[in-house]
Design a protein around this motif. Structure first.
Motif, PDB file in Angstrom:
ATOM      1  N   GLU A  13     112.039 -30.099  88.316  1.00 45.16           N
ATOM      2  CA  GLU A  13     110.827 -30.185  87.505  1.00 45.16           C
ATOM      3  C   GLU A  13     110.118 -31.502  87.785  1.00 45.16           C
ATOM      4  O   GLU A  13     108.897 -31.550  87.919  1.00 45.16           O
ATOM      5  CB  GLU A  13     111.190 -30.069  86.021  1.00 45.16           C
ATOM      6  N   VAL A  14     110.878 -32.579  87.913  1.00 40.85           N
ATOM      7  CA  VAL A  14     110.296 -33.890  88.219  1.00 40.85           C
ATOM      8  C   VAL A  14     109.689 -33.886  89.620  1.00 40.85           C
ATOM      9  O   VAL A  14     108.580 -34.381  89.828  1.00 40.85           O
ATOM     10  CB  VAL A  14     111.350 -35.008  88.066  1.00 40.85           C
ATOM     11  N   SER A  17     106.493 -31.748  89.454  1.00 43.45           N
ATOM     12  CA  SER A  17     105.415 -32.462  88.758  1.00 43.45           C
ATOM     13  C   SER A  17     104.847 -33.590  89.617  1.00 43.45           C
ATOM     14  O   SER A  17     103.637 -33.805  89.650  1.00 43.45           O
ATOM     15  CB  SER A  17     105.928 -33.026  87.436  1.00 43.45           C
ATOM     16  N   SER A  18     105.719 -34.283  90.325  1.00 42.23           N
ATOM     17  CA  SER A  18     105.257 -35.361  91.207  1.00 42.23           C
ATOM     18  C   SER A  18     104.439 -34.807  92.360  1.00 42.23           C
ATOM     19  O   SER A  18     103.436 -35.414  92.776  1.00 42.23           O
ATOM     20  CB  SER A  18     106.459 -36.145  91.729  1.00 42.23           C
ATOM     21  N   LYS A  21     100.705 -34.157  91.755  1.00 38.14           N
ATOM     22  CA  LYS A  21      99.818 -35.303  92.010  1.00 38.14           C
ATOM     23  C   LYS A  21      99.527 -35.442  93.491  1.00 38.14           C
ATOM     24  O   LYS A  21      98.382 -35.643  93.889  1.00 38.14           O
ATOM     25  CB  LYS A  21     100.438 -36.589  91.466  1.00 38.14           C
ATOM     26  N   THR A  35     105.347 -27.793  95.881  1.00 37.15           N
ATOM     27  CA  THR A  35     105.257 -27.780  94.418  1.00 37.15           C
ATOM     28  C   THR A  35     105.774 -26.451  93.880  1.00 37.15           C
ATOM     29  O   THR A  35     106.608 -26.405  92.973  1.00 37.15           O
ATOM     30  CB  THR A  35     103.799 -28.001  93.952  1.00 37.15           C
ATOM     31  N   CYS A  42     113.449 -24.932  89.978  1.00 32.43           N
ATOM     32  CA  CYS A  42     113.584 -25.473  88.623  1.00 32.43           C
ATOM     33  C   CYS A  42     113.811 -24.353  87.615  1.00 32.43           C
ATOM     34  O   CYS A  42     114.776 -24.390  86.837  1.00 32.43           O
ATOM     35  CB  CYS A  42     112.311 -26.251  88.269  1.00 32.43           C
ATOM     36  N   GLY A  66     112.818 -34.773  81.574  1.00 38.18           N
ATOM     37  CA  GLY A  66     111.753 -34.603  82.570  1.00 38.18           C
ATOM     38  C   GLY A  66     110.597 -35.563  82.338  1.00 38.18           C
ATOM     39  O   GLY A  66     110.053 -36.155  83.275  1.00 38.18           O
ATOM     40  N   ILE A  67     110.231 -35.747  81.068  1.00 35.88           N
ATOM     41  CA  ILE A  67     109.151 -36.685  80.725  1.00 35.88           C
ATOM     42  C   ILE A  67     109.514 -38.104  81.157  1.00 35.88           C
ATOM     43  O   ILE A  67     108.724 -38.795  81.807  1.00 35.88           O
ATOM     44  CB  ILE A  67     108.869 -36.664  79.209  1.00 35.88           C
ATOM     45  N   THR A  70     109.792 -38.381  85.031  1.00 36.89           N
ATOM     46  CA  THR A  70     108.465 -38.301  85.648  1.00 36.89           C
ATOM     47  C   THR A  70     107.697 -39.602  85.430  1.00 36.89           C
ATOM     48  O   THR A  70     106.998 -40.087  86.331  1.00 36.89           O
ATOM     49  CB  THR A  70     107.679 -37.101  85.094  1.00 36.89           C
ATOM     50  N   VAL A  73     109.002 -42.037  87.926  1.00 38.14           N
ATOM     51  CA  VAL A  73     108.436 -41.766  89.257  1.00 38.14           C
ATOM     52  C   VAL A  73     107.009 -42.302  89.318  1.00 38.14           C
ATOM     53  O   VAL A  73     106.620 -42.933  90.311  1.00 38.14           O
ATOM     54  CB  VAL A  73     108.472 -40.257  89.581  1.00 38.14           C
ATOM     55  N   SER A  74     106.232 -42.080  88.263  1.00 37.81           N
ATOM     56  CA  SER A  74     104.852 -42.587  88.279  1.00 37.81           C
ATOM     57  C   SER A  74     104.823 -44.101  88.361  1.00 37.81           C
ATOM     58  O   SER A  74     103.944 -44.674  89.002  1.00 37.81           O
ATOM     59  CB  SER A  74     104.078 -42.093  87.055  1.00 37.81           C
TER      60      SER A  74
END
Length: 109
Positions: A13-14, A17-18, A21, A35, A42, A66-67, A70, A73-74
């Motif tokens: 999921e991470v 989500s990455s 972007k 993706t 996932c 996951g939040i 993520t 990672v950001s």
């Protein structure tokens, strides 16, 4: 084994989500393809984990971790800043996941 599947679901999921972007609004082919692959893996892993982990517990762990991952990672990959209130909020999320998984009788141990 059930938590291994949940961990795989969280990691992909991470990744997915990455890659959203990186895909630049799904305008770049390969990041877009990867993706979708990441999210298929996932959700497949999450579906396997849900065979033995209650939905609410699994989803809270999946979404919460996951939040936080993520956001990390950001911070480290995309060099985006995270302020103190965001860090405090993520700390509360982690605390909630810990409480659910270690103290709730609803959790499947």
């Amino acid at each position: 084994m059930k938590y291994l599947y949940l961990a795989v679901a969280i990691v992909f999921e991470v990744i997915g989500s990455s890659l959203i972007k990186v895909s630049d609004g799904f305008t770049k082919l390969w990041p877009t393809v990867f993706t979708f692959i990441a999210f298929v893996i996932c959700f497949y892993a999450l579906s396997i984990a849900l065979r033995s982990i209650p939905l609410g517990i699994a989803y809270a762990s999946w979404a919460g971790l996951g939040i936080v991952l993520t956001a990390l990672v950001s911070l480290f990959v995309f060099k985006q800043s995270i302020d103190l209130p965001a860090m405090l909020g993520m700390g509360l999320i982690i605390a909630g996941v810990i409480v659910i998984n270690f103290f709730s009788k609803s959790s499947a141990h």
